[in-house]
Motif scaffolding. Structure first.
Motif, PDB file in Angstrom:
ATOM      1  N   GLU A 304       0.822  -1.211   0.000  1.00  0.00           N
ATOM      2  CA  GLU A 304       0.000   0.000   0.000  1.00  0.00           C
ATOM      3  C   GLU A 304       0.856   1.261   0.000  1.00  0.00           C
ATOM      4  N   GLY A 305       1.902   1.274   0.814  1.00  0.00           N
ATOM      5  CA  GLY A 305       2.761   2.451   0.866  1.00  0.00           C
ATOM      6  C   GLY A 305       3.513   2.679  -0.438  1.00  0.00           C
ATOM      7  N   PHE A 306       4.046   1.591  -1.002  1.00  0.00           N
ATOM      8  CA  PHE A 306       4.757   1.717  -2.278  1.00  0.00           C
ATOM      9  C   PHE A 306       3.809   2.208  -3.370  1.00  0.00           C
ATOM     10  N   ASP A 307       2.612   1.610  -3.419  1.00  0.00           N
ATOM     11  CA  ASP A 307       1.659   2.002  -4.460  1.00  0.00           C
ATOM     12  C   ASP A 307       1.272   3.469  -4.347  1.00  0.00           C
ATOM     13  N   GLY A 308       1.135   3.959  -3.117  1.00  0.00           N
ATOM     14  CA  GLY A 308       0.806   5.364  -2.942  1.00  0.00           C
ATOM     15  C   GLY A 308       1.878   6.264  -3.522  1.00  0.00           C
ATOM     16  N   LEU A 309       3.144   5.906  -3.279  1.00  0.00           N
ATOM     17  CA  LEU A 309       4.244   6.699  -3.803  1.00  0.00           C
ATOM     18  C   LEU A 309       4.328   6.598  -5.329  1.00  0.00           C
ATOM     19  N   PHE A 310       4.217   5.378  -5.845  1.00  0.00           N
ATOM     20  CA  PHE A 310       4.294   5.203  -7.300  1.00  0.00           C
ATOM     21  C   PHE A 310       3.176   5.974  -8.010  1.00  0.00           C
ATOM     22  N   LYS A 311       1.985   5.969  -7.429  1.00  0.00           N
ATOM     23  CA  LYS A 311       0.867   6.684  -8.050  1.00  0.00           C
ATOM     24  C   LYS A 311       1.115   8.193  -8.045  1.00  0.00           C
ATOM     25  N   ALA A 312       1.686   8.708  -6.954  1.00  0.00           N
ATOM     26  CA  ALA A 312       1.962  10.138  -6.896  1.00  0.00           C
ATOM     27  C   ALA A 312       2.945  10.551  -7.980  1.00  0.00           C
ATOM     28  N   CYS A 313       3.943   9.703  -8.267  1.00  0.00           N
ATOM     29  CA  CYS A 313       4.878   9.995  -9.364  1.00  0.00           C
ATOM     30  C   CYS A 313       4.153   9.935 -10.707  1.00  0.00           C
ATOM     31  N   ALA A 314       3.325   8.910 -10.886  1.00  0.00           N
ATOM     32  CA  ALA A 314       2.611   8.757 -12.156  1.00  0.00           C
ATOM     33  C   ALA A 314       1.665   9.922 -12.413  1.00  0.00           C
ATOM     34  N   ASP A 315       1.122  10.502 -11.321  1.00  0.00           N
ATOM     35  CA  ASP A 315       0.174  11.613 -11.466  1.00  0.00           C
ATOM     36  C   ASP A 315       0.870  12.951 -11.698  1.00  0.00           C
ATOM     37  N   GLN A 316       2.173  13.007 -11.520  1.00  0.00           N
ATOM     38  CA  GLN A 316       2.926  14.248 -11.679  1.00  0.00           C
ATOM     39  C   GLN A 316       3.623  14.213 -13.038  1.00  0.00           C
ATOM     40  N   PRO A 317       3.213  15.037 -13.983  1.00  0.00           N
ATOM     41  CA  PRO A 317       3.718  14.908 -15.360  1.00  0.00           C
ATOM     42  C   PRO A 317       5.241  14.852 -15.463  1.00  0.00           C
ATOM     43  N   ALA A 318       5.950  15.704 -14.732  1.00  0.00           N
ATOM     44  CA  ALA A 318       7.411  15.707 -14.849  1.00  0.00           C
ATOM     45  C   ALA A 318       8.006  14.381 -14.382  1.00  0.00           C
ATOM     46  N   CYS A 319       7.480  13.854 -13.285  1.00  0.00           N
ATOM     47  CA  CYS A 319       7.985  12.585 -12.754  1.00  0.00           C
ATOM     48  C   CYS A 319       7.630  11.433 -13.687  1.00  0.00           C
ATOM     49  N   ASN A 320       6.406  11.412 -14.153  1.00  0.00           N
ATOM     50  CA  ASN A 320       5.964  10.315 -15.016  1.00  0.00           C
ATOM     51  C   ASN A 320       6.712  10.314 -16.352  1.00  0.00           C
ATOM     52  N   THR A 321       7.031  11.503 -16.871  1.00  0.00           N
ATOM     53  CA  THR A 321       7.763  11.585 -18.134  1.00  0.00           C
ATOM     54  C   THR A 321       9.202  11.104 -17.964  1.00  0.00           C
ATOM     55  N   ARG A 322       9.839  11.529 -16.875  1.00  0.00           N
ATOM     56  CA  ARG A 322      11.255  11.164 -16.669  1.00  0.00           C
ATOM     57  C   ARG A 322      11.404   9.742 -16.148  1.00  0.00           C
ATOM     58  N   TYR A 323      10.439   9.277 -15.336  1.00  0.00           N
ATOM     59  CA  TYR A 323      10.521   7.937 -14.734  1.00  0.00           C
ATOM     60  C   TYR A 323       9.231   7.175 -15.010  1.00  0.00           C
ATOM     61  N   PRO A 324       8.959   6.830 -16.248  1.00  0.00           N
ATOM     62  CA  PRO A 324       7.705   6.138 -16.562  1.00  0.00           C
ATOM     63  C   PRO A 324       7.709   4.714 -16.006  1.00  0.00           C
ATOM     64  N   ASN A 325       6.523   4.218 -15.688  1.00  0.00           N
ATOM     65  CA  ASN A 325       6.377   2.831 -15.227  1.00  0.00           C
ATOM     66  C   ASN A 325       7.276   2.524 -14.027  1.00  0.00           C
ATOM     67  N   LEU A 326       7.285   3.463 -13.061  1.00  0.00           N
ATOM     68  CA  LEU A 326       8.186   3.317 -11.913  1.00  0.00           C
ATOM     69  C   LEU A 326       7.888   2.044 -11.121  1.00  0.00           C
ATOM     70  N   LYS A 327       6.618   1.722 -10.953  1.00  0.00           N
ATOM     71  CA  LYS A 327       6.260   0.508 -10.216  1.00  0.00           C
ATOM     72  C   LYS A 327       6.813  -0.730 -10.911  1.00  0.00           C
ATOM     73  N   ALA A 328       6.641  -0.794 -12.221  1.00  0.00           N
ATOM     74  CA  ALA A 328       7.149  -1.956 -12.963  1.00  0.00           C
ATOM     75  C   ALA A 328       8.673  -2.041 -12.869  1.00  0.00           C
ATOM     76  N   THR A 329       9.324  -0.885 -12.892  1.00  0.00           N
ATOM     77  CA  THR A 329      10.784  -0.868 -12.745  1.00  0.00           C
ATOM     78  C   THR A 329      11.195  -1.441 -11.402  1.00  0.00           C
TER      79      THR A 329
END
Length: 559
Positions: A304-329
C-alpha cells in the motif's frame, strides 16, 4: 511498528524506521523547578493535591515517586522543565513466584535451550516518568499519555516529537518508559543485535547462513536478558497495559487521553480493551491492529505504501515523463537483484572503514520501506539503480543502519516479548508467505517468508522461547471511546487501510488518511498535528479542513 531492522527516524525511528539521528550521549537531569503558570492537577483524598507528578502515591502493588528526570541517549533540553519520577510495579503480575522461563510450545524439534534456575519472588521493575507541562496558563484537567513506537522505543526519547507537534498546547503530556526500554530498569536493549543488523548489509538477505547468524544474535540477546534476572515472559502488551493503568491511578488522574504512534497504536488498542476505565479519548497514528500483527500485514503495508508513492509519481507529469512505469521498474529490479545481487562499498561518516552492501531483492524492499519518508528522491534513486548505479540506495541503507541512533536504543527484550508471545503463536510461516504472495505476486518465493522489518521472525522466536499469550490478545477492540485513527498515504510500515479496519469496531471513531506522508504522520505533517490537537480539544469533531490543501512532493528530476 518500529521494526527491528530499519533505521529510525524521529524528530529529535523516526526521524524514520524511521526518523534520523543525533550523536549518542547520556543526560541525567535533576528535578526541575515548577513552572510559574497554573497546572492541571490530581485529586487526593481531600481534593486537588497539586500538579500531576508531584505527590508520591501507592495504589495496590504499584507506587509512583517524584524524583530526578531519567537518563536519555540524546540531550533533551525540554526535560529541564518536566516533572519526573518513577513508577515501580511487579514484573510479572500473573506469576509472582516461579521459574524464570516457563516452557513455551516449540515450532519444531531441535537442540534444547538451557533452562534458567533463577526464581522471581515478587520481583519489581522501575519505569521512568516525565510529565511535560501544558503551554496554556489554564490547561485542561485531562492530560495526554504518550505510547511510544517500536516495540522497544523509549517514550521519553520521543518528547521532542510531541512538543514539535504542539501536543502540550492545552494539556500536560505524560511520558513513561515502557518496561525494558532505555530509561527503565532493567534495560533490555541488546546492542549486539543492532550491530549485527548493520553488518548484515554485507550478507545475502535471505540466505540460510544469514538466518543462522541472525538467530545467533537473538540467542546472545536472550542470554543477556536472562543475566539481568529479567523474566522474558513478562514483557508484552498485557503487562504494559496494566503498567499504564497503574500509572493513571498512582498519579491520581481520573480521566486522561491516549496518543500512540506505530507500535504504540497496537498497545493502545489492547489497553482500551483491557483497561477502558479512565480513558477520555484515544489517538492512534500509524495503526497496527493486534488482531492482524505479524508478517502478512507487513507485506500488505509495503504494497500500500509503495503504491501510494508510485501513483503520486505517475500523477505528476514531470515525474511520469522522466521515470515512466516506476512501479514496474521496481518490481523488475527486486526479482533481478534477488537472482543476481549487486555488491558495492560505501563510506559512512561514523564508520572508519568502507562498508560493504549487498543489494539484493530483500534489501531493496527494506530500503524502500524506509525511503517512503524521503519520497521525493525515490524515483531518481530507482532509476539510477536500473541504470547500474546502486550508490544512492546503498549509502542510505548503510547510513541508517550505522547511525549512532540505530545502536543500543531499542529494547529487544520487549520486541521479542511482544512478537514471540502475541504474533508468531497465531501466524504460521505459511501465512506470511501467502500474505507476501497476495501483495507481490511477482516476488521470488525465496523472499516471501521474510516480511519487511520481520526477517527470520519464527526462527528468532523459537530461540527466544516464551509461552504464547492468551488467544484473546488477538481480539478485535470494540469500544465507544472516541478514537482518531490516523494513517499516511505513503506508509509502508503499517498499512494505510488499517485505520479503516480498526474504525469498523470503534463506534465513535474518525479514520483519517493524510496523503503523501509516510509512517507516523504526526512527526512530519503540520496538517496531521492540527487534526490531532483539534481532536483532543473536541473528540467528536476533529478539524480536517487542512487535508484539502495538501500537495504531493515535488519529485527530484535528474538531468
Amino acid at each position: 511498528m518500529s521494526p527491528r531492522t530499519t533505521p529510525r527516524r524521529r524528530p529529535a525511528r523516526r526521524l524514520p524506521a524511521t526518523l534520523a539521528g543525533a550523536t549518542a550521549g547520556v543526560l541525567v537531569v535533576g528535578l526541575a523547578a515548577m513552572p510559574a503558570h497554573a497546572e492541571s492537577g490530581t485529586d487526593g483524598p481531600n481534593g486537588p493535591s497539586g500538579p500531576i507528578g508531584t505527590v508520591a502515591r501507592t495504589v495496590g502493588d504499584a507506587r509512583f515517586e517524584p524524583g530526578p528526570c531519567p537518563r536519555t541517549a540524546d540531550p533533551i533540553p525540554d526535560l529541564a522543565r518536566a516533572r519526573c519520577g518513577t513508577l515501580t510495579v511487579p514484573e510479572n503480575r500473573s506469576r509472582p513466584k516461579g521459574p524464570n522461563k516457563p516452557e513455551g510450545p516449540k515450532e519444531a524439534k531441535g537442540p534444547k535451550e538451557p533452562k534458567e534456575p533463577r526464581a522471581h519472588h515478587g520481583r519489581k521493575i522501575t519505569l521512568a516518568v516525565a510529565i511535560m507541562p501544558a503551554e496554556s496558563s489554564h490547561p485542561a484537567p485531562d492530560p495526554i499519555v504518550w505510547f511510544a513506537g517500536g516495540p522497544g522505543d523509549d517514550a521519553v526519547s520521543e518528547i521532542p516529537m510531541a512538543l514539535a507537534g504542539d501536543l502540550n498546547r492545552d494539556r500536560d503530556v505524560i511520558f513513561m518508559s515502557q518496561r525494558g526500554t532505555y530509561s527503565a530498569d532493567p534495560v533490555l536493549t541488546c546492542p549486539n543485535i543492532d550491530e549485527f543488523n548493520a553488518r548484515a548489509l554485507g550478507l545475502v538477505s535471505n540466505a540460510p547462513s544469514t538466518g543462522r547468524l541472525h538467530v545467533e544474535a537473538t540467542r546472545a540477546c536472550r542470554d543477556r536478558v536472562d543475566s539481568l534476572g529479567a523474566d522474558r515472559s513478562a514483557y508484552n502488551d498485557i503487562e504494559s497495559s496494566a503498567d499504564y493503568d497503574a500509572l493513571r491511578k498512582t498519579l491520581g488522574v481520573k480521566k486522561w487521553n491516549v496518543f500512540g504512534i506505530s507500535y504504540g497504536t497496537h498497545l493502545a488498542l489492547n489497553y482500551m480493551r483491557l483497561h477502558p476505565k479512565g480513558i477520555r479519548s484515544v489517538g492512534i497514528d500509524g495503526v497496527l491492529p493486534p488482531s492482524l500483527g505479524g508478517g502478512a500485514v507487513t507485506w500488505k503495508a509495503a504494497r500500500e505504501g509503495f503504491d501510494g508513492l508510485f501513483k503520486a509519481c505517475a500523477d505528476q507529469p514531470a515525474c511520469n515523463t522522466r521515470y515512466p512505469n516506476l512501479k514496474a521498474t521496481f518490481l523488475r529490479l527486486v526479482s533481478e537483484l534477488e537472482a543476481d545481487p549487486i555488491t558495492t562499498t560505501v563510506t559512512v561518516p561514523v564508520h572508519p572503514e568502507p562498508v560493504k552492501v549487498v543489494l539484493d531483492g530483500g534489501n531493496l524492499v527494506a530500503w524502500l520501506t524506509s525511503a517512503t519518508h524521503v519520497a521525493a528522491g525515490v524515483p531518481r534513486s530507482l532509476d539510477e539503480l536500473a541504470h547500474g548505479n546502486p550508490q544512492r540506495i546503498a549509502e542510505q541503507l548503510a547510513g541508517g543502519k550505522y547511525s549512532p541512533q540505530a545502536i543500543g536504543r531499542v529494547a529487544h527484550g520487549l520486541v521479542y516479548g511482544v512478537f514471540c508471545s502475541q504474533w508468531t503463536p497465531y501466524e504460521s510461516r505459511a501465512d506470511i508467505i501467502r500474505g507476501g504472495r497476495r501483495a507481490f505476486p511477482s516476488f521470488p518465493r525465496s523472499m516471501l517468508a521474510n516480511a519487511p522489518q520481520l526477517a527470520w521472525l519464527h526462527d528468532d522466536c523459537r530461540a527466544w522461547d516464551v509461552p504464547p499469550a492468551p488467544p484473546s490478545i488477538r481480539d478485535v477492540t470494540r469500544s465507544d471511546i472516541p478514537t482518531l485513527a490516523l494513517s499516511g498515504g505513503f506508509d509502508a510500515q503499517t498499512a494505510p487501510s488499517n485505520g479503516a479496519y480498526v474504525a469498523r469496531t470503534l463506534s465513535r471513531s474518525h479514520a483519517v488518511t493524510v496523503p503523501y506522508v509516510a509512517h507516523v504522520v504526526f512527526a512530519d505533517s503540520p496538517c496531521a498535528q492540527t487534526i490531532t490537537t483539534s481532536f483532543f480539544a473536541d473528540p467528536a469533531a476533529p478539524d480536517t479542513r487542512c487535508l484539502a490543501g495538501l500537495q504531493p512532493p515535488q519529485f527530484e528530476i535528474a538531468p
